[in-house]
Design a protein around this motif. Structure first.
Motif, PDB file in Angstrom:
ATOM      1  N   ASP A 107       0.852  -1.186   0.000  1.00  0.00           N
ATOM      2  CA  ASP A 107       0.000   0.000   0.000  1.00  0.00           C
ATOM      3  C   ASP A 107       0.889   1.237   0.000  1.00  0.00           C
ATOM      4  O   ASP A 107       1.667   1.445   0.937  1.00  0.00           O
ATOM      5  CB  ASP A 107      -0.904  -0.006   1.230  1.00  0.00           C
ATOM      6  N   VAL A 108       0.775   2.066  -1.035  1.00  0.00           N
ATOM      7  CA  VAL A 108       1.667   3.213  -1.166  1.00  0.00           C
ATOM      8  C   VAL A 108       1.370   4.296  -0.140  1.00  0.00           C
ATOM      9  O   VAL A 108       2.261   5.065   0.242  1.00  0.00           O
ATOM     10  CB  VAL A 108       1.578   3.811  -2.597  1.00  0.00           C
ATOM     11  N   GLU A 109       0.128   4.404   0.313  1.00  0.00           N
ATOM     12  CA  GLU A 109      -0.227   5.450   1.267  1.00  0.00           C
ATOM     13  C   GLU A 109       0.372   5.175   2.645  1.00  0.00           C
ATOM     14  O   GLU A 109       1.022   6.029   3.239  1.00  0.00           O
ATOM     15  CB  GLU A 109      -1.754   5.581   1.367  1.00  0.00           C
ATOM     16  N   SER A 110       0.136   3.989   3.177  1.00  0.00           N
ATOM     17  CA  SER A 110       0.641   3.657   4.511  1.00  0.00           C
ATOM     18  C   SER A 110       2.068   3.109   4.476  1.00  0.00           C
ATOM     19  O   SER A 110       2.703   2.958   5.518  1.00  0.00           O
ATOM     20  CB  SER A 110      -0.272   2.618   5.170  1.00  0.00           C
TER      21      SER A 110
ATOM     22  N   ASP B 120       7.843   7.841  -7.436  1.00  0.00           N
ATOM     23  CA  ASP B 120       7.521   9.255  -7.580  1.00  0.00           C
ATOM     24  C   ASP B 120       6.219   9.585  -6.860  1.00  0.00           C
ATOM     25  O   ASP B 120       5.137   9.295  -7.348  1.00  0.00           O
ATOM     26  CB  ASP B 120       7.403   9.597  -9.066  1.00  0.00           C
ATOM     27  N   LYS B 121       6.313  10.213  -5.688  1.00  0.00           N
ATOM     28  CA  LYS B 121       5.119  10.561  -4.928  1.00  0.00           C
ATOM     29  C   LYS B 121       4.339  11.700  -5.570  1.00  0.00           C
ATOM     30  O   LYS B 121       3.148  11.850  -5.325  1.00  0.00           O
ATOM     31  CB  LYS B 121       5.508  10.931  -3.501  1.00  0.00           C
ATOM     32  N   SER B 122       4.998  12.500  -6.403  1.00  0.00           N
ATOM     33  CA  SER B 122       4.286  13.601  -7.053  1.00  0.00           C
ATOM     34  C   SER B 122       3.216  13.070  -7.996  1.00  0.00           C
ATOM     35  O   SER B 122       2.129  13.657  -8.113  1.00  0.00           O
ATOM     36  CB  SER B 122       5.267  14.497  -7.820  1.00  0.00           C
ATOM     37  N   LEU B 123       3.473  11.950  -8.670  1.00  0.00           N
ATOM     38  CA  LEU B 123       2.460  11.343  -9.532  1.00  0.00           C
ATOM     39  C   LEU B 123       1.263  10.882  -8.709  1.00  0.00           C
ATOM     40  O   LEU B 123       0.117  11.034  -9.120  1.00  0.00           O
ATOM     41  CB  LEU B 123       3.048  10.156 -10.298  1.00  0.00           C
ATOM     42  N   LEU B 124       1.524  10.312  -7.544  1.00  0.00           N
ATOM     43  CA  LEU B 124       0.445   9.851  -6.683  1.00  0.00           C
ATOM     44  C   LEU B 124      -0.410  11.017  -6.205  1.00  0.00           C
ATOM     45  O   LEU B 124      -1.638  10.920  -6.174  1.00  0.00           O
ATOM     46  CB  LEU B 124       1.015   9.090  -5.487  1.00  0.00           C
ATOM     47  N   ARG B 125       0.208  12.130  -5.849  1.00  0.00           N
ATOM     48  CA  ARG B 125      -0.558  13.303  -5.411  1.00  0.00           C
ATOM     49  C   ARG B 125      -1.428  13.841  -6.541  1.00  0.00           C
ATOM     50  O   ARG B 125      -2.603  14.177  -6.339  1.00  0.00           O
ATOM     51  CB  ARG B 125       0.396  14.394  -4.909  1.00  0.00           C
ATOM     52  N   SER B 126      -0.867  13.918  -7.743  1.00  0.00           N
ATOM     53  CA  SER B 126      -1.639  14.416  -8.884  1.00  0.00           C
ATOM     54  C   SER B 126      -2.774  13.454  -9.233  1.00  0.00           C
ATOM     55  O   SER B 126      -3.885  13.879  -9.571  1.00  0.00           O
ATOM     56  CB  SER B 126      -0.726  14.615 -10.097  1.00  0.00           C
ATOM     57  N   LEU B 127      -2.493  12.158  -9.151  1.00  0.00           N
ATOM     58  CA  LEU B 127      -3.519  11.157  -9.433  1.00  0.00           C
ATOM     59  C   LEU B 127      -4.629  11.233  -8.396  1.00  0.00           C
ATOM     60  O   LEU B 127      -5.816  11.075  -8.729  1.00  0.00           O
ATOM     61  CB  LEU B 127      -2.896   9.763  -9.437  1.00  0.00           C
ATOM     62  N   SER B 128      -4.277  11.495  -7.142  1.00  0.00           N
ATOM     63  CA  SER B 128      -5.270  11.620  -6.077  1.00  0.00           C
ATOM     64  C   SER B 128      -6.233  12.768  -6.376  1.00  0.00           C
ATOM     65  O   SER B 128      -7.455  12.630  -6.242  1.00  0.00           O
ATOM     66  CB  SER B 128      -4.568  11.851  -4.741  1.00  0.00           C
TER      67      SER B 128
ATOM     68  N   SER C  58     -10.307   3.742  -6.004  1.00  0.00           N
ATOM     69  CA  SER C  58      -9.001   3.432  -5.424  1.00  0.00           C
ATOM     70  C   SER C  58      -7.959   3.582  -6.517  1.00  0.00           C
ATOM     71  O   SER C  58      -8.251   3.366  -7.696  1.00  0.00           O
ATOM     72  CB  SER C  58      -8.993   2.007  -4.864  1.00  0.00           C
ATOM     73  N   TYR C  59      -6.748   3.942  -6.136  1.00  0.00           N
ATOM     74  CA  TYR C  59      -5.721   4.210  -7.133  1.00  0.00           C
ATOM     75  C   TYR C  59      -4.346   3.953  -6.529  1.00  0.00           C
ATOM     76  O   TYR C  59      -4.177   3.826  -5.309  1.00  0.00           O
ATOM     77  CB  TYR C  59      -5.816   5.658  -7.625  1.00  0.00           C
TER      78      TYR C  59
ATOM     79  N   SER D 171       8.041  17.011 -18.601  1.00  0.00           N
ATOM     80  CA  SER D 171       6.645  17.101 -18.157  1.00  0.00           C
ATOM     81  C   SER D 171       6.548  16.847 -16.656  1.00  0.00           C
ATOM     82  O   SER D 171       7.184  15.934 -16.120  1.00  0.00           O
ATOM     83  CB  SER D 171       5.779  16.078 -18.910  1.00  0.00           C
ATOM     84  N   SER D 172       5.740  17.650 -15.992  1.00  0.00           N
ATOM     85  CA  SER D 172       5.513  17.470 -14.558  1.00  0.00           C
ATOM     86  C   SER D 172       4.493  16.367 -14.334  1.00  0.00           C
ATOM     87  O   SER D 172       3.815  15.908 -15.266  1.00  0.00           O
ATOM     88  CB  SER D 172       5.009  18.770 -13.937  1.00  0.00           C
ATOM     89  N   ALA D 173       4.345  15.951 -13.082  1.00  0.00           N
ATOM     90  CA  ALA D 173       3.336  14.949 -12.738  1.00  0.00           C
ATOM     91  C   ALA D 173       1.938  15.454 -13.077  1.00  0.00           C
ATOM     92  O   ALA D 173       1.104  14.715 -13.599  1.00  0.00           O
ATOM     93  CB  ALA D 173       3.440  14.591 -11.259  1.00  0.00           C
ATOM     94  N   ASP D 174       1.678  16.733 -12.799  1.00  0.00           N
ATOM     95  CA  ASP D 174       0.362  17.312 -13.113  1.00  0.00           C
ATOM     96  C   ASP D 174       0.089  17.255 -14.614  1.00  0.00           C
ATOM     97  O   ASP D 174      -1.034  16.971 -15.044  1.00  0.00           O
ATOM     98  CB  ASP D 174       0.293  18.765 -12.639  1.00  0.00           C
TER      99      ASP D 174
END
Length: 272
Positions: free
Chosen positions: A80-83, A110-118, A129-130, A206-209
């Motif tokens: 689980d990437v979050e926890s 890359d946590k920036s991709l996860l934040r943008s995906l969230s 869920s993602y 390209s940025s994560a966003d």
């Protein structure tokens, strides 16, 4: 001739979204082995859960975590990437035992991709869920999203899955597929199964966003194509299937059909 296990496994792997438990109940009733056959179907359950991006709530968490081949660890557990913990998953019961472990060496890119995906998921999908996971040898990253909508009281269930692979080095081409499966089963069976391949050029720098915005554009285009297809079906093929009214312009009362003088009452003609 296929064995009972092979046949039952095909039923498991073809279960509609949200209806795996119903399929298992039917297998128990239809096979001579009854419930004893279920443990033998463990490989089929695992294949189904990973392909369908099954989700599970971890102990002490309110969010559902994806179970897939992309976040599977070597010991059969999932990450689980979050926890940043790993967890066991019972593929037959689709439950998570009440024990998590610290990160077992799963390298997160890359946590920036996860934040943008969230942000994208919260804006466009109700209850989903993602995850973002590195692929083998860390040469690419898998971007995964699944959204389920179950309404068994209204006889329908649906699942949306999007899986993309982005090479770690840009510029590159992001590839993937969007899968939509909807099952409607009131007084019959109607199923929508559609898969759309995705290919998006991602420029260098390209940025994560920016990556997630291009994904959002592709997903919106796919939704628009489906909407147009449904409109054409409604105005064309489905309309042609409708029963035409008789000459009287009145609907036939089918429960009284035995009393009609066919060719007279239906056509509005007079008896001789």
């Amino acid at each position: 001739m296929p064995s009972n296990i092979e046949i039952a496994s095909s039923f498991i792997e073809g279960a509609p979204p949200g209806e795996l438990a119903d399929v298992v109940t039917d297998i128990k009733a239809l096979t001579s082995d009854g419930a004893e056959i279920i443990p033998s179907l463990a490989p089929a359950f695992e294949k189904y859960n990973e392909a369908q991006l099954a989700t599970v709530k971890l102990p002490g968490s309110s969010e559902e975590v994806i179970v897939s081949a992309y976040n599977k660890l070597e010991d059969g557990r999932y990450y689980d990437v979050e926890s940043q913990t790993s967890f066991a998953f019972d593929h037959i019961t689709q439950a998570c035992p009440p024990r998590n472990s610290p990160n077992g060496g799963f390298c997160y890119l890359d946590k920036s991709l996860l934040r943008s995906l969230s942000t994208h998921a919260e804006e466009h999908y109700q209850s989903c869920s993602y995850g973002v996971y590195p692929t083998e040898n860390d040469t690419a990253v898998a971007i995964v999203l699944v959204a389920n909508k179950y309404s068994p009281n209204n006889f329908w269930n649906g699942r949306y899955r999007a899986i993309y692979t982005l090479p770690a080095s840009l510029p590159a081409t992001l590839t993937g597929k969007i899968h939509i499966n909807v099952h409607y089963y009131e007084d019959g069976n109607v199923s929508l199964n559609t898969t759309k391949p995705i290919s998006i050029s991602i420029p260098a720098g390209s940025s994560a966003d920016a990556v997630i915005k291009r994904i959002a554009t592709a997903e919106r285009g796919q939704q628009e194509q489906l909407s147009d297809a449904f409109t054409r079906l409604s105005e064309g093929a489905f309309k042609g299937l409708r029963r035409q009214l008789p000459v009287t312009r009145q609907k036939v009362e089918w429960e009284k059909v035995g009393g009609y003088r066919l060719g007279q009452d239906i056509s509005g003609g007079k008896g001789r």
